[in-house]
Design an enzyme around this catalytic site. Sequence first.
Site, PDB file in Angstrom:
ATOM      1  CD  GLU A  42      -2.552   1.443   2.589  1.00  0.00           C
ATOM      2  OE1 GLU A  42      -2.810   0.455   3.287  1.00  0.00           O
ATOM      3  OE2 GLU A  42      -2.886   2.614   2.907  1.00  0.00           O
ATOM      4  NE  ARG A  46      -1.057   8.491   4.793  1.00  0.00           N
ATOM      5  CZ  ARG A  46      -0.873   7.673   5.812  1.00  0.00           C
ATOM      6  NH1 ARG A  46       0.147   7.839   6.633  1.00  0.00           N
ATOM      7  NH2 ARG A  46      -1.708   6.669   6.019  1.00  0.00           N
ATOM      8  CB  THR A  70      -3.816   8.116   2.224  1.00  0.00           C
ATOM      9  OG1 THR A  70      -2.893   7.348   2.994  1.00  0.00           O
ATOM     10  CG2 THR A  70      -4.269   9.295   3.079  1.00  0.00           C
ATOM     11  CE  LYS A 130      -5.971   1.433   6.513  1.00  0.00           C
ATOM     12  NZ  LYS A 130      -4.726   1.866   5.867  1.00  0.00           N
TER      13      LYS A 130
END
Length: 212
Positions: A42, A46, A70, A130
């Site tokens: 992942e 960001r 994100t 998640k």
Amino acid sequence: MSSDFQKTCQTAGVIPVIEIDDAAIAADLSHALQAGGLSVVELTLRTPAALPALHAMKAACPDLIIGMGTVLCADDARRAAEHGADFLVSPGLTNPLAKAAKALALPFLPGVATPTDIMRARDHDYHFLKFFPAEAAGGVTYLKALGGPFGNVVFCPTGGIGPDTANAYLRQPNVICVGGSWVASRALIKAHDWSAIEDNARKARAAVKSGV
Ligand code: 3PG
């Protein structure tokens, strides 16, 4: 029914969560993770380097399955898809994001922390979720409690998990993999310590339970 994406994550067992400031190191990082035996990553959206790094990691290690994490809104999801993300990950779930992910036809791992979140995800037909932020939200005890009403939901707990706690999560029947930044922390990436990252990846792989 478990999807191919779910099976891929289950086989991977541990998904390193990565934040990259400099796309130039993406190839070295990918090679270290792959050499350590990890197959799914992942990469968080960001930093300005995230999207260029996605290209660089795919170019360096085409077999690595790289999701964009994100992802906070429909536009993030579209940008991630345009740049070649293999799947999407979000810390929470909104209806617009769920619709965007469906329209893009990309595997999506939406974040949940409460029963209401899980019910919203189920409404959108997502059953592999998640659990974030795992430790802060209640950890293994909380996950056990969720197993009662949500017997057909499985989780990738992420947030606050490390090498000493990953196994306790992986032993839960409703956990198929775990995620975390400990494998390739910002500090290790900044130090270009590829051998430590490879070593962490190898140890993380060893923590994976089999035959769940
Ligand atoms: C995140 O999205 O930041 C991940 O959950 C990583 O959390 P961690 O840094 O606590 O492993």
